[in-house]
Design an enzyme around this catalytic site. Structure first.
Site, PDB file in Angstrom:
ATOM      1  N   LYS A  49       1.628 -27.588 -28.827  1.00 30.70           N
ATOM      2  CA  LYS A  49       0.267 -26.407 -29.623  1.00 30.70           C
ATOM      3  C   LYS A  49       0.408 -25.115 -29.882  1.00 30.70           C
ATOM      4  CE  LYS A  49      -4.707 -27.207 -29.306  1.00 30.70           C
ATOM      5  NZ  LYS A  49      -6.036 -28.111 -28.881  1.00 30.70           N
ATOM      6  N   ASP A  54      -7.086 -26.901 -36.295  1.00 29.30           N
ATOM      7  CA  ASP A  54      -7.329 -28.083 -35.694  1.00 29.30           C
ATOM      8  C   ASP A  54      -7.990 -28.703 -34.908  1.00 29.30           C
ATOM      9  OD1 ASP A  54      -5.942 -30.266 -33.260  1.00 29.30           O
ATOM     10  OD2 ASP A  54      -6.385 -29.098 -32.010  1.00 29.30           O
ATOM     11  N   ASP A 104      -5.027 -39.066 -33.979  1.00 32.00           N
ATOM     12  CA  ASP A 104      -5.398 -38.582 -32.967  1.00 32.00           C
ATOM     13  C   ASP A 104      -7.002 -37.255 -33.755  1.00 32.00           C
ATOM     14  OD1 ASP A 104      -6.412 -36.463 -31.041  1.00 32.00           O
ATOM     15  OD2 ASP A 104      -4.053 -35.384 -30.751  1.00 32.00           O
ATOM     16  N   ASP A 115      -9.019 -31.512 -35.660  1.00 34.10           N
ATOM     17  CA  ASP A 115      -9.365 -33.200 -35.455  1.00 34.10           C
ATOM     18  C   ASP A 115      -9.994 -34.313 -36.045  1.00 34.10           C
ATOM     19  OD1 ASP A 115      -7.653 -33.053 -33.310  1.00 34.10           O
ATOM     20  OD2 ASP A 115      -9.155 -31.501 -32.566  1.00 34.10           O
TER      21      ASP A 115
HETATM   22  C1  RNT Z   1      -5.188 -31.314 -28.170  1.00 35.93           C
HETATM   23  C2  RNT Z   1      -3.882 -32.416 -28.333  1.00 35.93           C
HETATM   24  C3  RNT Z   1      -4.234 -33.525 -27.597  1.00 35.93           C
HETATM   25  C4  RNT Z   1      -5.675 -34.335 -27.556  1.00 35.93           C
HETATM   26  C5  RNT Z   1      -5.755 -36.064 -26.965  1.00 35.93           C
HETATM   27  C6  RNT Z   1      -7.017 -37.035 -26.216  1.00 35.93           C
HETATM   28  O1  RNT Z   1      -5.544 -30.984 -29.233  1.00 35.93           O
HETATM   29  O2  RNT Z   1      -4.278 -32.754 -29.108  1.00 35.93           O
HETATM   30  O3  RNT Z   1      -3.606 -35.008 -28.012  1.00 35.93           O
HETATM   31  O4  RNT Z   1      -6.250 -34.249 -29.013  1.00 35.93           O
HETATM   32  O5  RNT Z   1      -5.317 -36.296 -25.939  1.00 35.93           O
HETATM   33 ZN    ZN Z   2      -2.600 -34.448 -30.552  1.00 45.55          ZN
END
Ligand code: RNT
Ligand code: ZN
Length: 416
Positions: A224, A292, A324, A294
């Site tokens: 990350k 990020d 994810d 999501d």
């Molecule tokens: C977090 C990562 C990870 C999580 C999950 C819940 O930035 O992407 O994969 O989203 O473990």
């Molecule tokens: Zn992830």
């Protein structure tokens, strides 16, 4: 002639066999993350989500217990075409009759309902140790903490999760991908960047010393670039995890989450690079907006490119695809279904590209023609192939919102 029959002929002119594309996709698993159902909370603690990730929004109807999560997943699965796996986090352990054990003591039995659920649906399971939302995250650190006791607790958690992954693989007969992600990092400029990484390295090695059969259990390391509250430094950076996976190729895989890179970097380009070196790799497919964030996966350019790189490089059996994302501002069942369908559409579309022809044009330096053919392909009647695929899978090609709305009215809106 029905629409699909004529569409099939149009694609055939490009050398594309749409029937074969449909058959191929039916055998490709995509792993659906359970955590979109309840905003990444789980069942093992009362507090909220902490540790570098965040959900925003408070749409009504969030699942708050195992029965509700299973019911929502059931509903979502019924509206998705294709082959599924379910991705479970350790914080979704299910304790019977008031029993509770901390994460370092988790056992396969605490996940038996997940195995039962998977078996009912003929699916495999993936797994994740949960290194966040827990009081033993010390000063934002887990496996990389300078405190030995903290590291030990989380190493034991990781080992317990290998045993649980092994149980999942054995029970379902399908390999279990176990992803290691920690939010370890610092909000502001660190004085020591290497120390935490050395400790992280040793801790992951300690977890992987737990015996497992690498054909059944597939540990991954996810990188990350930064997390919320840890903007200055992430222990598990891209270089760190890639180097780690490369040094331990015989026991773990690299995992790339496309929300975890700088905004102009693309995972679609990294996939073929890694395929040159790794027999297998894993993905978290998501949609970042600016960072990020999501967001729910859609059929956007990068989702299409990711799918194309997997397909073009004949790597459908070398890349473990998982989703994810977590959006708490909309109907969560809808989020699950829409994101999963987006991945399916991108994969099917990639399978319906004249990949052989395009590669030939590139290799013979016919770049103008390559451009024209690529652009032409964007206008092919892909919707008809999608419709046929969904028909064969026994789900509606579109128009699934009515079902979600009905579920919201009869089930979700009744929840406290
Ligand atoms: C977090 C990562 C990870 C999580 C999950 C819940 O930035 O992407 O994969 O989203 O473990
Ligand atoms: Zn992830």
């Amino acid at each position: 002639m029905n629409r699909y029959e004529s569409t099939k002929e149009i694609y055939a002119k490009y050398g594309v066999d749409t029937d074969a594309a449909i058959e191929t996709l039916k055998a490709v698993s995509v792993s659906l993350h359970c955590w979109q159902a309840d905003d990444v909370i789980g069942f093992d603690h009362d507090g909220g989500l902490t540790g570098g990730i965040q959900t925003t929004g408070n749409y009504p109807g969030r699942a708050t217990n195992p029965d509700e999560v299973f019911a929502d997943l059931d509903k979502a699965l019924s509206l998705m075409p294709g082959k599924k796996k379910i991705n479970v986090h350790a914080c979704y352990a299910i304790f019977e009759d008031g029993e509770f054990v901390d994460r370092d003591k988790l056992e396969p039995k605490h996940f038996k309902p997940w195995v039962d659920f998977a078996k009912e649906h003929g699916m495999g399971l993936d797994f994740n140790p949960t290194f966040f939302s827990h009081p033993k995250v010390k000063d934002g650190l887990t496996l990389s903490s300078p405190d030995e006791e903290t590291r030990k607790f989380w190493i034991e958690h990781g080992k317990a999760c290998i045993r649980i992954s092994d149980y999942f693989a054995k029970e379902t007969g399908i390999p279990c991908v176990m992803n290691i992600w920690t939010g370890d990092g610092f909000k502001d400029i660190p004085a020591d960047r290497m120390g935490p990484r050395m400790r992280y390295k040793e801790s992951i090695e300690a977890i992987l010393s737990e015996p497992y059969d690498f054909d059944k259990v597939k540990p991954c390391v996810e990188s990350k670039v930064f997390g919320i509250g840890v903007e200055a430094y992430t222990v598990g950076s891209a270089e760190f995890t890639l180097s780690f996976a490369s040094e331990h190729k015989d026991k773990c895989l690299p995992l790339m989450d496309n929300g975890h890179y700088h905004p102009t970097e693309v995972v679609s380009d990294k996939i073929p690079a890694l395929l040159c070196f790794f027999p297998e790799l894993a993905l978290h497919v998501t949609r970042g907006i600016r960072w990020d964030s999501d967001h729910v996966l859609l059929v956007d350019d990068e989702t299409n490119e990711i799918a194309k790189e997997i397909v073009r490089n004949d790597a459908l059996d070398r890349v473990y695809i998982a989703l994810d994302y977590f959006d708490a501002s909309i109907n969560r069942v809808s989020a699950l279904v829409t994101g999963f369908r987006s991945m399916q559409k991108a994969l099917l579309n990639a399978l319906c590209q004249p990949n052989k022809l395009l590669k030939e044009l590139q290799d013979t330096n016919q770049m103008s023609k390559k451009m024209v053919v690529m652009e032409d392909c964007k206008m092919l009647p892909f919707g008809d192939v999608w419709e046929e695929y969904c028909r064969q899978c026994g789900v509606a090609a579109g128009d699934y919102y009515d079902e979600i709305e009905a579920y919201e009215q009869t089930v979700l809106s009744k929840r406290k």
